[in-house]
Design an enzyme around this catalytic site. Structure first.
Site, PDB file in Angstrom:
ATOM      1  N   GLU A  42     -16.067   6.297 -57.899  1.00 13.60           N
ATOM      2  CA  GLU A  42     -16.075   7.314 -56.843  1.00 13.60           C
ATOM      3  C   GLU A  42     -16.793   8.578 -57.312  1.00 13.60           C
ATOM      4  OE1 GLU A  42     -13.057  10.493 -54.759  1.00 13.60           O
ATOM      5  OE2 GLU A  42     -12.181   8.703 -55.681  1.00 13.60           O
ATOM      6  N   ARG A  71      -6.240  19.134 -62.962  1.00 17.57           N
ATOM      7  CA  ARG A  71      -5.389  18.025 -62.524  1.00 17.57           C
ATOM      8  C   ARG A  71      -4.816  17.321 -63.752  1.00 17.57           C
ATOM      9  NH1 ARG A  71      -7.019  13.493 -57.961  1.00 17.57           N
ATOM     10  NH2 ARG A  71      -5.079  12.334 -57.997  1.00 17.57           N
ATOM     11  N   ARG A  73     -12.198  11.119 -65.917  1.00 21.32           N
ATOM     12  CA  ARG A  73     -10.868  11.659 -65.592  1.00 21.32           C
ATOM     13  C   ARG A  73     -10.515  12.822 -66.514  1.00 21.32           C
ATOM     14  NH1 ARG A  73      -8.051   8.587 -61.952  1.00 21.32           N
ATOM     15  NH2 ARG A  73      -8.881   6.506 -61.584  1.00 21.32           N
ATOM     16  N   SER A 132     -15.954  12.198 -51.657  1.00 23.28           N
ATOM     17  CA  SER A 132     -15.138  11.661 -50.572  1.00 23.28           C
ATOM     18  C   SER A 132     -15.024  12.673 -49.449  1.00 23.28           C
ATOM     19  CB  SER A 132     -13.744  11.285 -51.082  1.00 23.28           C
ATOM     20  OG  SER A 132     -13.044  12.432 -51.504  1.00 23.28           O
ATOM     21  N   ARG A 182     -18.347  13.537 -62.597  1.00 20.94           N
ATOM     22  CA  ARG A 182     -18.767  12.160 -62.333  1.00 20.94           C
ATOM     23  C   ARG A 182     -20.245  12.059 -61.921  1.00 20.94           C
ATOM     24  NH1 ARG A 182     -13.869   8.529 -59.942  1.00 20.94           N
ATOM     25  NH2 ARG A 182     -12.197   9.326 -61.274  1.00 20.94           N
TER      26      ARG A 182
END
Length: 418
Positions: free
Chosen positions: A347, A260, A275, A350, A386
């Protein structure tokens, strides 16, 4: 693709949902384009029927020895008219297709209205934050000082936001993935390894294009993309298929390396593992009957919570607001883990319910008697970076060691402390 029949009959739910998400899509123009496309198609069909009728007269007139020049000229004129209208139709159809792909899903009724992630709603906080008799460090401070994380060498060969996982940190990451995959396998999810490269059609039909174009890596000179989630492969596998109702629910768990650009977050989380441009993911995807859709969503979030509780990471359960929702999702939960070194919740995982939004785009149905209906599709995502960072920060010791969560030790040859 959304249900165009329902959109024409009552566009208000889509208009309100798009507005709540911050979209400025012009629905009046979209519906006018829809009318134009249908009108042009009708005109072409009418002219084709007329041309067919006249064309049938040409050999008959010739057979009777009559002059058919006028009819031949009429057929030629109709062909030219059809060609002109077809060009207009193609242009209108392309514009309509591009716009309709940008229409987001209708929001679930309990989704809170909000502009961005600052307005997500905390539903529940689970477990007290850990207490330390020293000032906790960030995960990157611990890992870089220990030589377990190397960003300098990664930058030399790949650029910013790439890292090396080294020695026992690499083992920890692999152990975490094995733990999650085995848990899901025991719960009936079928493990599959997908390609990390997909075509443009798969990206569009799952909703990652055109809205996410700035975030994906495209392979130059080819109609191919690197995935940023194996949801794209998991969902697209059943494109243009009819699933036997007895095979539902279909549940998959996959592991993949994802990519990403993080183009819109340049100044956010520049350090550490939050990130990265490249990361590993475990993804769950479920194909279910519509009546089981919301029950399945709650099951997925229960599994998410079970994993974090097994790992002993304090977290909060978030209901995501309208402005922070990806287009395909009607509703989404995030679980945010506590990072004592950073001093914030971040986060970790999800889960989203897309209802029939993605199913319509990939044309995936199931048989109900003699009828076909669209399935509902849900996804759950868990990246490795993460959660590894959360483990490092929550399980750190004063001398910068990391206690391995008990559930991961069998996957790390019994290593208890890094």
């Amino acid at each position: 693709m959304i249900d165009l029949k329902k959109l024409r009959e009552n566009p208000q739910p889509w208009i309100e949902s798009a507005k709540a998400r911050g979209s400025n899509l012009d629905f009046d123009y979209l519906l006018e384009l829809d009318k134009k496309v249908r009108k042009l198609k009708w005109e072409i069909e009418k002219l084709l029927a007329e041309r067919k009728k006249l064309s049938a007269q040409i050999p008959m007139l010739a057979k009777e020895g009559k002059d058919n020049t006028e009819v031949v000229n009429q057929v030629k004129a109709l062909k030219e008219d059809i060609s002109k209208i077809q060009q207009e139709l193609d242009k209108a159809q392309d514009e309509f297709n591009n716009l309709v792909l940008q229409v987001p899903n209708v929001l679930a009724e309990d989704v809170p209205t909000g502009a961005d992630d600052n307005e997500n709603v905390v539903m529940e906080t689970v477990w007290e934050k850990p207490q330390f008799d020293f000032e906790p460090l960030t995960h990157w401070e611990i890992l870089e000082k220990r030589g377990l994380l190397d960003s300098e060498r990664a930058v030399k060969i790949s650029g910013s936001r790439f890292v090396f996982f080294k020695d026992k940190l690499a083992l920890l990451e692999m152990a975490l993935m094995q733990f999650v995959i085995q848990k899901l396998y025991k719960k009936g999810f079928t493990p599959i390894l997908w390609p990390n490269i997909v075509n443009e059609k798969a990206m569009y039909w799952t909703g990652y294009l055109p809205a996410g174009e700035d975030g994906v890596y495209k392979i130059e000179g080819e109609n191919l993309y690197l995935i940023w989630t194996s949801e794209v492969s998991s969902v697209s596998q059943h494109m243009d298929e009819v699933i036997d109702v007895n095979d539902l629910p279909k549940r998959y768990v996959s592991y993949s390396t994802c990519y990403r650009k993080e183009a819109g977050s340049y100044w956010k989380d520049l350090k550490g593992l939050i990130r990265l441009h490249q990361f590993n993911k475990v993804e769950m995807v479920s194909f279910v009957k519509p009546e089981d859709s919301w029950k399945e969503h709650e099951l997925l979030v229960e599994i998410e919570e079970e994993i974090l509780q097994d790992l002993g990471i304090p977290y909060q359960k978030m209901l995501i607001c309208s402005g922070d929702l990806w287009n395909p999702a009607a509703k989404k939960y995030d679980l945010e883990g506590w990072f004592p070194g950073i001093g914030k919740y971040k986060e970790l995982t999800s889960t989203s319910n897309t209802l029939d939004y993605q199913a319509r785009r990939i044309n995936c149905k199931y048989m109900v008697g003699r009828e076909k209906e669209f399935v509902h599709i849900l996804n759950w995502t868990w990246s490795s970076d993460r959660p590894v960072a959360a483990i490092v920060e929550n399980y750190q010791t004063k001398d910068m060691r990391i206690v391995v969560p008990e559930v991961l030790r069998p996957f790390m040859m019994g290593i208890e402390v890094i």
